[in-house]
Write an enzyme that holds these catalytic residues in place. Structure first.
Site, mmCIF file in Angstrom:
data_model
loop_
_atom_site.group_PDB
_atom_site.id
_atom_site.type_symbol
_atom_site.label_atom_id
_atom_site.label_comp_id
_atom_site.label_asym_id
_atom_site.label_seq_id
_atom_site.Cartn_x
_atom_site.Cartn_y
_atom_site.Cartn_z
ATOM 1 N N ASP A 141 -1.120 -0.613 7.072
ATOM 2 C CA ASP A 141 -1.500 -0.290 5.410
ATOM 3 C C ASP A 141 -1.327 -1.448 4.633
ATOM 4 O O ASP A 141 -1.452 -2.508 5.097
ATOM 5 C CB ASP A 141 -0.458 0.898 5.298
ATOM 6 C CG ASP A 141 -0.942 1.895 4.092
ATOM 7 O OD1 ASP A 141 -0.956 1.650 2.785
ATOM 8 O OD2 ASP A 141 -0.983 3.183 4.434
ATOM 9 N N HIS A 181 1.211 1.900 -1.399
ATOM 10 C CA HIS A 181 0.481 2.595 -0.843
ATOM 11 C C HIS A 181 1.422 2.939 0.725
ATOM 12 O O HIS A 181 1.818 4.133 1.173
ATOM 13 C CB HIS A 181 -0.870 2.602 -0.407
ATOM 14 C CG HIS A 181 -1.576 3.719 0.199
ATOM 15 N ND1 HIS A 181 -1.706 3.931 1.637
ATOM 16 C CD2 HIS A 181 -2.177 4.661 -0.347
ATOM 17 C CE1 HIS A 181 -2.317 4.898 1.957
ATOM 18 N NE2 HIS A 181 -2.904 5.562 0.836
ATOM 19 N N SER A 468 -4.296 10.538 2.650
ATOM 20 C CA SER A 468 -3.116 9.279 3.096
ATOM 21 C C SER A 468 -1.868 9.787 3.148
ATOM 22 O O SER A 468 -1.012 9.235 4.005
ATOM 23 C CB SER A 468 -3.343 8.032 2.130
ATOM 24 O OG SER A 468 -4.474 7.359 2.311
#
Length: 731
Positions: A141, A181, A468
């Site tokens: 990520d 994220h 996600s």
């Protein structure tokens, strides 16, 4: 220059209805090939690796070798001009080549909802509670904030592919656009502090493949997969993707190889829904677990317009004021939000493009808007992020819904009733759907909560939306399953989740299609206790033409310590199809058996299209529902479809997207004067493109004059060229 006569330009759902009989001239692409810089992934066998490295240095001095791959496949990533790379890919020592594409980390009480808290009362073979203890989970990520108090006790290391060091920290402002994220994903999987993840004692390994702004390339993702394999992780989570619906992109192949090496691979399906064919790589990887997004019990806003039959669900922007409107509202439309007049407490509808999302919301706020509804100017959902906070509610809808609202407003139907409802187990509009092109596989495999998921971010906590957020719920569940069943293979872990998933229904009470939900929403406590595993857990029969029979072999694992008797119930018989299945059979404790499921279809007796449904297998304790899918005749789509182009946030930036179902040997997208069809400029050129969605942001050297234009995209495949067109307005 070469000519192509355009006879039909309104194809397969493209809104443009103009038909031109004139000849449009496309300038010679070769002059552009020596200017455009590209990166390619080259695949070759072990014997040819040394030859390739030597030959590239000698014969292609302007091509640079970036990285070497050995774990997921033998290959190289190289950079150079399109002209040099096209010559290189024809060399006999190259097996195949793929353009490096961009990947993005896209955002759009969930852990207990899938059953992770219920399994805390269960124990593994060492008499330890099921918390993911001892299971290594690799998170590919944007990096993670490994100093976060909820993550630091479980963090074990990793690698930063972007900066090439062993400190995979999130991007901070001094490095570029900050990211959060990966930290959010890590919290869903294994937070263990103020917040508890699905597997709160799993060991977290972070691999930073996406840099500033959450963007990265194929080669970075593949390198991260290689590092994770070398570190011996048990589970890989990839909450990233692109819009290319192809099963054989290098990232998809890399995940398949990781699974072959004994690693459970989990990936998000993408945030480009709700249309068909929107699942993107690596969510198309056959052996990985592809995850769509559903809603855990949540109060969400709806609006109902008199002339539209469906209630419209709204996705709130997290850092705007809470939408809590329960009354009749008045709607108005403000285009792209470049100019917003005094709107007098109305709800303003705006589309993306031309200026940033933050600017358009600020303009509506200053103009007295009660709230803002935003939709994408091109197919999909809004995927821009904003850092500012707003005092008015901001919600998002998909492009097709936004256009429907706009048309009603333009007709004078400006009233809508807004309400809040508690919903659960519905699929979010942004969740990408299948099937997968070429293989016709059912994807996603399962769905999990991905709406308003609160998790860790640098220096705090924040709710986010997206597939996600759904994927790490499944990755955490996989850690729990591996702790409970350490000898299970990735195939068995995937089968346990899918065989015990709950089939879910839409707001009308209709069962979602197999290509929307796969097997259904995961139920961790049932998966841990599963005694029957089916692999594959979905049946994709592909395309039927004429009258033919297709067989899929399915493995049945009896994980129980007792004999199990199985009964198979085929789908309800319909005209033109015949099912043949073993009606019953018996398996001894821990025995595995392969059965055949046969489907005969006479395409002459059925309408062309996609058919799906479910068959059932019952054991002594429960009934397992197995989705199936087949098509009568090959799906009817052209080589280019769905072209749309819009101006970006400044005068030199443009965004376009289109779908290449079969790829293209040669591709170009060009801008023409709308009246004279005189060539103005190329937006993009390329060769040897993979099949799937193509979505790019283009920066031109010179800005185009204001006005209306026609954009033409052509794709040449196997000697046949097809063209699509769309309008482009530059203001």
């Amino acid at each position: 220059m070469w000519k192509i006569t355009i006879l039909l330009l309104s194809m397969f759902g493209i809104n443009s209805t103009s038909t031109y009989g004139e000849s449009v001239e496309f300038p010679d692409i070769q002059s552009f090939e020596k200017q455009v810089q590209k990166t390619y992934i080259l695949m070759l066998n072990e014997q040819n690796l040394a030859i390739a490295k030597q030959e590239i240095k000698k014969k292609y001095p302007n091509v640079s070798i970036n990285h070497e791959f050995r774990e997921v496949f033998t290959g190289l990533s190289v950079s150079g001009t399109l002209y040099d790379l096209q010559r290189l890919r024809e060399e006999p020592y190259i097996d195949s080549s793929h353009a490096s594409v961009s990947y993005h980390a896209k955002n759009e009480g969930s852990a207990s909802y899938i059953g992770s808290e219920k399994v805390r009362g269960m124990f593994d073979k060492k008499n330890q509670r099921l918390t993911g203890r001892g299971i290594k989970v690799g998170i590919i990520d944007t990096g993670i904030d490994f100093n976060h108090p909820d993550l630091k006790s479980n963090y074990r290391g990793g690698y930063d592919v972007v900066d090439q060091d062993y400190s995979p920290m999130e991007t901070v402002s001094k490095q570029g656009e900050p990211t959060l994220h990966g930290t959010h994903v890590a919290g869903i999987i294994g937070a263990n502090g103020k917040m508890r993840g699905v597997a709160p004692e799993a060991e977290i390994y972070a691999y930073r493949a996406l840099g500033p702004g959450g963007s990265g390339s194929s080669e970075n993702v593949i390198l991260a997969v290689e590092k994770a394999i070398q570190d011996g992780v048990d589970v890989i989570n990839l909450s990233l993707g692109n819009d290319i619906n192809g099963p054989d992109l290098p990232t998809s192949l890399a995940l398949n190889k990781a699974v072959e090496k004994g690693i459970v691979a989990v990936t998000s399906s993408g945030n480009s829904g709700p249309g068909l064919w929107t699942v993107g790589s690596p969510g198309t990887a056959q052996q990985a677990i592809s995850v769509g997004a559903s809603v855990s019990p949540t109060r969400i806003p709806f609006i109902k317009m008199e002339k539209l039959s469906q209630q419209i669900s709204l996705s709130p922007l997290p850092n705007a004021a809470k939408w809590d409107i329960d009354q009749t509202i008045v709607l108005t439309e403000a285009g792209s939000g470049r100019e917003v007049a005094d709107v007098g407490n109305k709800v303003v509808l705006m589309k993306t493009g031309e200026i940033s999302l933050s600017k358009k919301i600020s303009k509506a706020e200053k103009a007295g808007a009660k709230a803002v509804i935003v939709y994408h100017a091109i197919n999909g959902v809004v995927d821009e992020s904003v850092s500012e906070s707003f005092s008015i509610p901001v919600v998002m809808v998909s492009s097709d819904v936004g256009e429907s609202i706009k048309k009603e407003i333009q007709k004078g139907n400006v009233y809508a009733f807004a309400s809040m409802k508690t919903v659960e187990d519905i699929i979010t509009p942004f969740s990408s759907r299948g099937p997968v092109t070429s293989t016709w596989d059912i994807k996603p495999d399962v769905v999990a909560p991905g709406y308003q998921i609160r998790s860790t971010v640098p220096n705090g906590y924040e709710p986010l939306n997206g597939t996600s957020m759904a994927a790490p719920h499944v990755a955490g569940a996989c850690a729990l399953l591996l702790q409970a069943h350490p000898n299970w293979s990735p195939e068995q872990v995937k089968a346990a989740l899918m065989s015990t998933a709950k089939p879910i229904r839409n707001l009308k009470g209709e069962l979602y299609h197999s290509y929307e939900q796969g097997a259904g929403r995961i139920q961790v406590e049932r998966a841990v206790k599963a005694t029957t595993l089916l692999s594959p857990s979905t049946l994709s029969f592909g395309v039927f033409e004429g009258q033919s029979n297709k067989r899929i072999k399915m493995r049945i694992f009896n994980e129980a310590n007792y004999k199990n008797v199985y009964h198979v119930t085929p789908p309800t018989k319909t005209f033109g199809e015949i099912w043949r299945v073993p009606l019953s059979f018996t398996l001894k404790p821990k025995e595995t058996k392969t059965i055949a499921v046969d489907l005969q279809v006479n395409s002459h007796q059925k309408k062309k299209g996609i058919y799906d449904g479910r068959l059932e297998i019952r054991d002594s304790r429960e009934t397992i529902s197995i989705p199936y899918l087949y098509m009568v005749e090959k799906p009817n789509y052209p080589r280019v479809m769905g072209l749309q182009a819009v101006q970006g946030s400044d005068e030199k930036t443009y965004l376009y997207e289109l779908f290449l179902p079969e790829g293209a040997d040669e591709f170009g997208i060009a801008v023409y004067d709308i009246d004279t069809l005189r060539f103005v400029s190329y937006l993009d050129v390329d060769k040897k493109l993979e099949r799937g969605m193509l979505k790019r942001k283009i920066q031109l050297q010179e800005e185009l004059p204001k006005g209306e234009y026609k954009v033409f995209a052509y794709a040449k495949k196997d000697g046949k060229t097809e063209v699509a067109n769309a309008g482009l307005v530059i203001e």
